[in-house]
Motif scaffolding. Structure first.
Motif, PDB file in Angstrom:
ATOM      1  N   GLU A 162     103.776 -47.890 103.334  1.00  0.00           N
ATOM      2  CA  GLU A 162     105.214 -47.645 103.404  1.00  0.00           C
ATOM      3  C   GLU A 162     105.977 -48.789 102.736  1.00  0.00           C
ATOM      4  OE1 GLU A 162     108.723 -46.791 106.728  1.00  0.00           O
ATOM      5  OE2 GLU A 162     106.608 -46.874 107.322  1.00  0.00           O
ATOM      6  N   GLY A 163     106.840 -48.440 101.778  1.00  0.00           N
ATOM      7  CA  GLY A 163     107.648 -49.444 101.085  1.00  0.00           C
ATOM      8  C   GLY A 163     106.895 -50.272 100.059  1.00  0.00           C
ATOM      9  N   GLN A 164     105.663 -49.921  99.743  1.00  0.00           N
ATOM     10  CA  GLN A 164     104.845 -50.735  98.842  1.00  0.00           C
ATOM     11  C   GLN A 164     105.151 -50.450  97.372  1.00  0.00           C
ATOM     12  OE1 GLN A 164     100.589 -50.120  99.112  1.00  0.00           O
ATOM     13  NE2 GLN A 164     100.111 -52.065  98.105  1.00  0.00           N
ATOM     14  N   THR A 165     105.142 -51.509  96.556  1.00  0.00           N
ATOM     15  CA  THR A 165     105.248 -51.412  95.100  1.00  0.00           C
ATOM     16  C   THR A 165     103.909 -51.820  94.505  1.00  0.00           C
ATOM     17  OG1 THR A 165     107.613 -51.888  95.097  1.00  0.00           O
ATOM     18  CG2 THR A 165     106.437 -52.248  93.043  1.00  0.00           C
ATOM     19  N   ARG A 166     103.394 -51.009  93.598  1.00  0.00           N
ATOM     20  CA  ARG A 166     102.085 -51.289  93.004  1.00  0.00           C
ATOM     21  C   ARG A 166     102.178 -51.242  91.481  1.00  0.00           C
ATOM     22  NH1 ARG A 166      96.864 -49.186  96.031  1.00  0.00           N
ATOM     23  NH2 ARG A 166      96.248 -51.162  95.052  1.00  0.00           N
ATOM     24  N   ARG A 167     101.348 -52.079  90.847  1.00  0.00           N
ATOM     25  CA  ARG A 167     101.292 -52.150  89.384  1.00  0.00           C
ATOM     26  C   ARG A 167      99.971 -51.539  88.927  1.00  0.00           C
ATOM     27  NH1 ARG A 167     104.258 -55.415  86.072  1.00  0.00           N
ATOM     28  NH2 ARG A 167     104.966 -56.515  87.954  1.00  0.00           N
ATOM     29  N   LEU A 168     100.058 -50.455  88.138  1.00  0.00           N
ATOM     30  CA  LEU A 168      98.880 -49.754  87.636  1.00  0.00           C
ATOM     31  C   LEU A 168      98.743 -50.009  86.140  1.00  0.00           C
ATOM     32  CD1 LEU A 168      96.569 -47.687  88.203  1.00  0.00           C
ATOM     33  CD2 LEU A 168      98.197 -45.881  87.598  1.00  0.00           C
ATOM     34  N   ILE A 169      97.592 -50.575  85.732  1.00  0.00           N
ATOM     35  CA  ILE A 169      97.308 -50.845  84.323  1.00  0.00           C
ATOM     36  C   ILE A 169      96.233 -49.874  83.851  1.00  0.00           C
ATOM     37  CG2 ILE A 169      96.549 -52.549  82.627  1.00  0.00           C
ATOM     38  CD1 ILE A 169      99.102 -53.398  83.957  1.00  0.00           C
ATOM     39  N   VAL A 170      96.491 -49.218  82.717  1.00  0.00           N
ATOM     40  CA  VAL A 170      95.565 -48.225  82.175  1.00  0.00           C
ATOM     41  C   VAL A 170      95.256 -48.576  80.722  1.00  0.00           C
ATOM     42  CG1 VAL A 170      95.127 -45.773  81.819  1.00  0.00           C
ATOM     43  CG2 VAL A 170      96.711 -46.496  83.626  1.00  0.00           C
ATOM     44  N   ASN A 171      93.969 -48.582  80.376  1.00  0.00           N
ATOM     45  CA  ASN A 171      93.540 -48.781  78.993  1.00  0.00           C
ATOM     46  C   ASN A 171      92.523 -47.708  78.631  1.00  0.00           C
ATOM     47  OD1 ASN A 171      94.528 -51.667  78.010  1.00  0.00           O
ATOM     48  ND2 ASN A 171      93.929 -51.861  80.146  1.00  0.00           N
ATOM     49  N   TYR A 172      92.657 -47.097  77.460  1.00  0.00           N
ATOM     50  CA  TYR A 172      91.648 -46.151  76.998  1.00  0.00           C
ATOM     51  C   TYR A 172      91.786 -45.930  75.500  1.00  0.00           C
ATOM     52  CZ  TYR A 172      95.499 -42.736  77.482  1.00  0.00           C
ATOM     53  OH  TYR A 172      96.693 -42.075  77.397  1.00  0.00           O
ATOM     54  N   ARG A 173      90.750 -45.331  74.935  1.00  0.00           N
ATOM     55  CA  ARG A 173      90.724 -44.978  73.514  1.00  0.00           C
ATOM     56  C   ARG A 173      90.850 -43.466  73.406  1.00  0.00           C
ATOM     57  NH1 ARG A 173      86.814 -48.115  69.600  1.00  0.00           N
ATOM     58  NH2 ARG A 173      88.553 -49.545  69.976  1.00  0.00           N
ATOM     59  N   ASN A 174      91.782 -43.008  72.585  1.00  0.00           N
ATOM     60  CA  ASN A 174      92.076 -41.581  72.449  1.00  0.00           C
ATOM     61  C   ASN A 174      91.735 -41.118  71.033  1.00  0.00           C
ATOM     62  OD1 ASN A 174      94.139 -39.418  74.004  1.00  0.00           O
ATOM     63  ND2 ASN A 174      93.912 -39.111  71.819  1.00  0.00           N
ATOM     64  N   PRO A 175      90.600 -40.410  70.831  1.00  0.00           N
ATOM     65  CA  PRO A 175      90.313 -39.864  69.489  1.00  0.00           C
ATOM     66  C   PRO A 175      91.396 -38.865  69.082  1.00  0.00           C
ATOM     67  CG  PRO A 175      88.376 -39.764  70.928  1.00  0.00           C
ATOM     68  CD  PRO A 175      89.539 -40.099  71.801  1.00  0.00           C
ATOM     69  N   TYR A 176      91.847 -38.950  67.835  1.00  0.00           N
ATOM     70  CA  TYR A 176      92.891 -38.045  67.366  1.00  0.00           C
ATOM     71  C   TYR A 176      92.416 -36.597  67.389  1.00  0.00           C
ATOM     72  CZ  TYR A 176      95.004 -42.287  65.423  1.00  0.00           C
ATOM     73  OH  TYR A 176      95.536 -43.529  65.259  1.00  0.00           O
ATOM     74  N   TYR A 177      93.376 -35.715  67.552  1.00  0.00           N
ATOM     75  CA  TYR A 177      93.099 -34.282  67.495  1.00  0.00           C
ATOM     76  C   TYR A 177      93.172 -33.830  66.040  1.00  0.00           C
ATOM     77  CZ  TYR A 177      93.652 -29.258  68.236  1.00  0.00           C
ATOM     78  OH  TYR A 177      93.503 -27.906  68.207  1.00  0.00           O
ATOM     79  N   GLY A 178      92.179 -33.048  65.616  1.00  0.00           N
ATOM     80  CA  GLY A 178      92.179 -32.512  64.268  1.00  0.00           C
ATOM     81  C   GLY A 178      91.495 -31.167  64.209  1.00  0.00           C
ATOM     82  N   GLU A 179      91.916 -30.328  63.295  1.00  0.00           N
ATOM     83  CA  GLU A 179      91.327 -29.009  63.080  1.00  0.00           C
ATOM     84  C   GLU A 179      90.770 -28.953  61.661  1.00  0.00           C
ATOM     85  OE1 GLU A 179      94.432 -26.231  63.702  1.00  0.00           O
ATOM     86  OE2 GLU A 179      94.769 -26.789  65.798  1.00  0.00           O
ATOM     87  N   TYR A 180      89.552 -28.448  61.530  1.00  0.00           N
ATOM     88  CA  TYR A 180      88.899 -28.370  60.234  1.00  0.00           C
ATOM     89  C   TYR A 180      88.344 -26.965  60.039  1.00  0.00           C
ATOM     90  CZ  TYR A 180      88.842 -33.470  60.642  1.00  0.00           C
ATOM     91  OH  TYR A 180      89.198 -34.787  60.812  1.00  0.00           O
ATOM     92  N   ASP A 181      88.510 -26.392  58.859  1.00  0.00           N
ATOM     93  CA  ASP A 181      87.826 -25.155  58.534  1.00  0.00           C
ATOM     94  C   ASP A 181      87.480 -25.155  57.054  1.00  0.00           C
ATOM     95  OD1 ASP A 181      89.738 -22.940  57.050  1.00  0.00           O
ATOM     96  OD2 ASP A 181      90.906 -24.313  58.275  1.00  0.00           O
ATOM     97  N   TYR A 182      86.459 -24.405  56.716  1.00  0.00           N
ATOM     98  CA  TYR A 182      85.998 -24.399  55.338  1.00  0.00           C
ATOM     99  C   TYR A 182      85.383 -23.051  54.998  1.00  0.00           C
ATOM    100  CZ  TYR A 182      81.567 -25.373  57.720  1.00  0.00           C
ATOM    101  OH  TYR A 182      80.481 -25.318  58.561  1.00  0.00           O
ATOM    102  N   VAL A 183      85.507 -22.670  53.744  1.00  0.00           N
ATOM    103  CA  VAL A 183      84.858 -21.496  53.175  1.00  0.00           C
ATOM    104  C   VAL A 183      84.264 -21.925  51.848  1.00  0.00           C
ATOM    105  CG1 VAL A 183      85.109 -19.128  52.409  1.00  0.00           C
ATOM    106  CG2 VAL A 183      86.590 -19.992  54.222  1.00  0.00           C
ATOM    107  N   SER A 184      82.950 -21.842  51.727  1.00  0.00           N
ATOM    108  CA  SER A 184      82.283 -22.237  50.497  1.00  0.00           C
ATOM    109  C   SER A 184      82.692 -23.666  50.147  1.00  0.00           C
ATOM    110  CB  SER A 184      82.621 -21.250  49.382  1.00  0.00           C
ATOM    111  OG  SER A 184      81.881 -21.533  48.226  1.00  0.00           O
ATOM    112  N   ASP A 185      83.307 -23.876  48.971  1.00  0.00           N
ATOM    113  CA  ASP A 185      83.654 -25.226  48.548  1.00  0.00           C
ATOM    114  C   ASP A 185      85.102 -25.595  48.870  1.00  0.00           C
ATOM    115  OD1 ASP A 185      84.190 -23.197  46.655  1.00  0.00           O
ATOM    116  OD2 ASP A 185      84.717 -24.715  45.168  1.00  0.00           O
ATOM    117  N   ASP A 186      85.836 -24.747  49.599  1.00  0.00           N
ATOM    118  CA  ASP A 186      87.196 -25.055  50.037  1.00  0.00           C
ATOM    119  C   ASP A 186      87.164 -25.624  51.447  1.00  0.00           C
ATOM    120  OD1 ASP A 186      88.031 -23.969  47.708  1.00  0.00           O
ATOM    121  OD2 ASP A 186      89.122 -22.280  48.588  1.00  0.00           O
ATOM    122  N   ALA A 187      87.928 -26.671  51.692  1.00  0.00           N
ATOM    123  CA  ALA A 187      88.048 -27.231  53.040  1.00  0.00           C
ATOM    124  C   ALA A 187      89.509 -27.495  53.336  1.00  0.00           C
ATOM    125  CB  ALA A 187      87.249 -28.528  53.162  1.00  0.00           C
ATOM    126  N   ARG A 188      89.926 -27.127  54.530  1.00  0.00           N
ATOM    127  CA  ARG A 188      91.290 -27.394  54.980  1.00  0.00           C
ATOM    128  C   ARG A 188      91.214 -28.262  56.215  1.00  0.00           C
ATOM    129  NH1 ARG A 188      91.080 -22.458  52.725  1.00  0.00           N
ATOM    130  NH2 ARG A 188      92.766 -21.807  51.326  1.00  0.00           N
TER     131      ARG A 188
END
Length: 465
Positions: free
Chosen positions: A157-183
């Motif tokens: 009751e009435g407590q104040t707390r300090r939360l520290i967070v560290n992490y690595r977040n790989p980016y989001y990406g979408e890839y698709d390809y047909v034959s020699d085309d890549a998007r």
């Protein structure tokens, strides 16, 4: 027994001569409400302050968050979590009996290096899956759903707390390809400020710092640019009494969408005769940035066209001796499909060893793209040395020193500009000036190298069939 993982984006990516997949974590940030997992008791706790720092790297961001949380009411235990992606995919086993070769699987990549501390002490967490369903048919419909890194935190009751967070977040990406085309879709992450709306009252004060750590700041775009003040390679934003909604979520794009098409006709007759499964035919690529589409007449509309070239000859001052069928020759750098790398062969960490490149004829090469280290796996990357600094010279001219980040790359490259030259580029020399030491081997490696030639207009390209 051979196994192949196929990451599906949507069912239409199941082409006979193509495919598609997803990478990374799309959303980041704490305490989001989901269908299956509801944060518990957070509405009783106030967020006094939030300090968010995001360091942008080539394929991931390092995220640091400091929350000051206050409980004005009775003793309470909160439960909350950080999101991570689950990719629904397909495992293909070509040696399995007919009808059993394709098996739906669920892959659960974690955000990396997650550390939570409350008032200086470690907070335990567990990964928990949200509700999802696999298709009951033979092939699953491609999807990305959520899992959560869930933790509990007690407040008196009435407590104040300090939360520290560290992490690595790989980016989001979408890839698709047909034959020699890549998007390649843009690389991005989205920080969920809206999740803080679950807490009691507004965020009383906050600071956000976004830093382009090992990427060019010119490649970065923010969804709310007017909120930020740019200072060199950093963006700063301070706020008070912030009650975020979905519109306030911060999307950061670190690399815009790309279109790539391999240039088959760049291979010499000798290289074509040596080719296995056609790999040597994919020596060069046409690349454009931004959304690139074929119009009704079959012409490709894109912008900022480049020619990515690997049709140079390459000689190394030294090369590590082959081990059985495995070789470490410099020519490995020209073929990204090869499961190998160039490894220098001198005693020590390779400082002073060099690569000499020569183009078939002079061209306006502006920059170089590389994949550092022995990047066929994270273990091999760490085991071997990596290049920390290169001395780069053009046409025998004065060398320019370039710093190379120590980052394991799976899909992207690190680019650096060549020294200015008043003549088209014919030769390039890359000399190792400094190396990051390997954990196991005193050898320095590079996995891939490509030369970038800007084009004044779009090339004539036909869509793949």
């Amino acid at each position: 027994m051979k196994h192949l993982w196929i990451f599906l984006l949507v069912p239409s990516f199941l082409f006979a001569n193509g495919g598609g997949y997803l990478t990374g974590i799309k959303h980041t940030g704490a305490f989001q409400r989901t269908s299956a997992l509801q944060p518990k008791n957070v509405e009783q706790v106030e967020m006094i302050s939030e300090r968010l720092e995001i360091d942008l790297h080539i394929e991931y961001a390092d995220v640091r968050i400091e929350y000051v949380l206050h409980n004005p009411g009775k003793k309470v235990k909160i439960e909350a979590g950080f999101p991570s992606a689950i990719s629904v995919g397909v495992k293909y086993d070509e040696n399995a009996p007919e009808g059993q070769q394709v098996k739906p699987e669920t892959l659960k990549p974690k955000i990396e290096n997650l550390v939570l501390k409350a008032d200086g002490k470690d907070v335990k967490w567990q990964q928990r899956s949200d509700e999802f369903k696999l298709s009951e048919e033979g092939l699953v419909e491609g999807a990305v759903v959520n899992s959560w890194h869930v933790f509990n935190l007690d407040f008196e009751e009435g407590q104040t707390r300090r939360l520290i967070v560290n992490y690595r977040n790989p980016y989001y990406g979408e890839y698709d390809y047909v034959s020699d085309d890549a998007r390649l879709g843009p690389l991005s992450l989205t920080y969920l400020f809206s999740a803080a709306g679950l807490w009691a009252g507004p965020i009383k004060q906050g600071t956000v710092i976004v830093k382009a750590a090992t990427i060019s700041p010119e490649s970065v775009t923010l969804s709310h640019p007017k909120r930020f003040e740019r200072k060199g390679n950093e963006w700063h934003w301070q706020f008070t009494d912030f009650e975020p909604t979905l519109e306030d979520d911060l999307k950061i794009v670190t690399r815009e969408a790309m279109f790539q098409q391999s240039a088959f006709n760049s291979a010499s007759q000798e290289e074509q005769e040596k080719a296995q499964d056609g790999d040597a035919l994919f020596l060069n690529e046409y690349v454009s940035y931004g959304e690139s589409v074929f119009d009704d007449e079959g012409k490709l509309k894109g912008k900022n066209w480049e020619f990515w070239r690997s049709d140079f000859t390459i000689e190394a001052s030294s090369t590590l001796a082959a081990q059985g069928e495995k070789n470490y020759k410099a020519d490995n750098l020209r073929d990204s499909g090869d499961e190998g790398a160039w490894v220098e062969g001198s005693k020590g960490d390779g400082v002073g060893e060099s690569l000499s490149l020569k183009l078939p004829k002079p061209a306006k090469i502006s920059r170089v793209g590389i994949v550092n280290g022995y990047a066929t796996s994270k273990d091999l990357y760490q085991a071997n040395g990596r290049v920390a600094e290169l001395d780069v010279s053009v046409n025998g001219g004065e060398a320019k020193r370039v710093s190379i980040p120590d980052e394991f790359l799976e899909n992207e490259k690190f680019f650096f500009d060549l020294p200015a030259s008043d003549k088209p580029v014919e030769t390039i020399k890359l000399t190792i000036a400094k190396a990051y030491p390997g954990a196991k081997y005193q050898d320095t490696a590079l996995t891939e190298l490509v030369l970038i030639q800007p084009l004044e207009k779009a090339p004539k390209i036909q869509p793949a069939r």
